[in-house]
Design an enzyme around this catalytic site. Structure first.
Site, PDB file in Angstrom:
ATOM      1  N   LYS A  76       0.715  -1.309  -0.049  1.00  0.00           N
ATOM      2  CA  LYS A  76       0.193   0.101  -0.080  1.00  0.00           C
ATOM      3  C   LYS A  76       0.970   1.253   0.009  1.00  0.00           C
ATOM      4  CE  LYS A  76      -3.471  -2.486   2.711  1.00  0.00           C
ATOM      5  NZ  LYS A  76      -3.799  -2.718   4.104  1.00  0.00           N
ATOM      6  N   ASP A 142       5.376 -15.168  -8.581  1.00  0.00           N
ATOM      7  CA  ASP A 142       4.686 -15.333 -10.026  1.00  0.00           C
ATOM      8  C   ASP A 142       5.952 -15.357 -11.129  1.00  0.00           C
ATOM      9  OD1 ASP A 142       2.161 -15.308  -8.861  1.00  0.00           O
ATOM     10  OD2 ASP A 142       2.019 -12.917  -9.584  1.00  0.00           O
ATOM     11  N   GLU A 237      -5.318 -17.844 -10.867  1.00  0.00           N
ATOM     12  CA  GLU A 237      -6.180 -17.116 -10.289  1.00  0.00           C
ATOM     13  C   GLU A 237      -6.633 -15.869 -11.513  1.00  0.00           C
ATOM     14  OE1 GLU A 237      -4.725 -14.694  -7.015  1.00  0.00           O
ATOM     15  OE2 GLU A 237      -2.834 -14.011  -7.961  1.00  0.00           O
ATOM     16  N   GLN A 290       0.852 -20.325  -0.520  1.00  0.00           N
ATOM     17  CA  GLN A 290       2.192 -20.088  -1.660  1.00  0.00           C
ATOM     18  C   GLN A 290       3.308 -19.169  -1.059  1.00  0.00           C
ATOM     19  OE1 GLN A 290      -0.052 -20.515  -5.580  1.00  0.00           O
ATOM     20  NE2 GLN A 290      -1.567 -19.864  -3.926  1.00  0.00           N
TER      21      GLN A 290
END
Length: 364
Positions: A76, A142, A237, A290
């Protein structure tokens, strides 16, 4: 004494602590350098009072086997988009980058090492353009940074996903069910692809290949009709159907600008049932499992190499650069090059051909 500030930004990732340890261990071999850490990425510099801690042998002892990051992290805000609450209760974002760079100079820091993914390294490049002496270290489970063959944390995430599929196979076989496992992969399907191959999933759905629900159904029914009576589907996802969209929602968290992905496993299950699939279906979202836990040996070694290289780049004054792993060698690339393109699964890659060669369906 010269000073270098280390920070970890973006999502947590197995191997972050090993990078920090590598930086400190290498720096301790230089008599004129001290290493400090900023808590929660740049927040440690921008908060008042500042949250900056010294990093010495005691601080890093044994941390390479631990998940997470001793420096904490955040997804954030940031120096270019710092959230500020107005009098009416609403939130706006302000640019505090110039203020932060000035503070770092006032605090006597000669260099910054930023450990983070695509978004973090874009910030690194923007800060370098403003004159901050900064080095980047690539981090993402990723594996979606195109300038490096592997990012640390990816192999651990694949291991977690593979073990989850292995366990789902036994329960799927026992109950003659279709088990749908949702793994991370917002825009790239590397985790899903590697896990599907390693554990023998029947179907693998990734963002790069929009799926046809009828093709998915046909593959599942073929599995059932050949006498197996169960099937495992792994879905990233960010996967989506043809003529469809990703399953996501806007976040209501202050300072968090990305869409919140998650739930494609349940959407896929509903689509299969609506399409006439009569199999008993169950869904599982692997989620943040994960990201957590002890990094596998590969990630510890890679992360340690990144840490040592990052500090040596500081010594050489190679600012505006990011550590990279190319052709089994530790090297470096410019931050601009590092963030120029996204590392999607190559549809002509031999890895994808391997998956298809062992009969995995991508719903095409």
């Amino acid at each position: 004494m010269k000073k270098v500030l280390v920070l970890t930004g973006g999502g947590d990732c197995p191997g972050l602590n090993a990078v920090i340890r590598g930086i400190v261990k290498r720096a301790l071999q230089e008599e004129d350098w001290q290493v400090f850490g900023s808590i929660e990425a740049y927040n440690g510099v921008l908060n008042y009072p500042e949250e900056i801690i010294p990093l010495d042998n005691k601080a890093i002892a044994g941390i390479h086997v631990k998940g997470g990051t001793i420096l904490k992290t955040t997804t954030k805000g940031g120096p270019f988009s710092w959230p500020v609450q107005d009098e009416d209760g609403s939130w706006t974002a302000v640019d505090r980058s110039d203020e932060m760079i000035k503070k770092l100079k006032t605090m006597g820091f000669d260099a910054v090492i930023s450990i983070g993914g695509d978004g973090s390294q874009r910030i690194s490049h923007a800060l370098f353009e403003k004159g901050l002496p900064i080095i980047g270290v690539p981090k993402t489970i990723d594996n979606d940074l195109s300038s490096t063959d592997y990012t640390f944390g990816f192999q651990t995430a694949v291991q977690e996903a593979s073990e989850a599929i292995d366990k789902l196979v036994t329960t799927a076989e026992s109950h003659h069910r279709v088990m749908i496992l949702e793994v991370m992969g917002r825009s790239a399907g590397w985790i899903a692809l590697h896990a599907a191959i390693s554990s023998g999933a029947e179907v693998c759905l990734i963002p790069e290949i929009p799926y046809d629900i009828k093709k998915v159904q046909e593959r599942i029914e073929k599995r059932y009709n050949c006498g197996k009576g169960f099937a495992v589907v792994v879905v990233a996802e960010g996967a989506m159907p043809k003529e469809g969209t990703i399953v996501a929602r806007a976040s209501d968290e202050v300072g968090y600008e990305n869409l919140r992905l998650g739930g494609v496993a349940y959407t896929l299950s509903a689509e299969l049932k609506a399409s006439g699939c009569t199999a008993d279906i169950r869904e599982m979202v692997l989620g943040h499992l994960q990201r957590g836990g002890t990094p596998v040996a590969f990630d510890r070694v890679l992360a340690t190499q990144y840490g040592v290289k990052a500090f040596e780049m500081v010594l050489n004054g190679d600012f505006g650069q990011m550590v990279a792993f190319k052709n089994n060698q530790i090297t470096q690339v410019s931050l601009l090059e590092a963030t120029k393109s996204y590392n999607f699964v190559d549809l002509d890659s031999y890895l994808l051909k391997t998956a298809k060669g062992v009969g995995i369906s991508f719903g095409e």
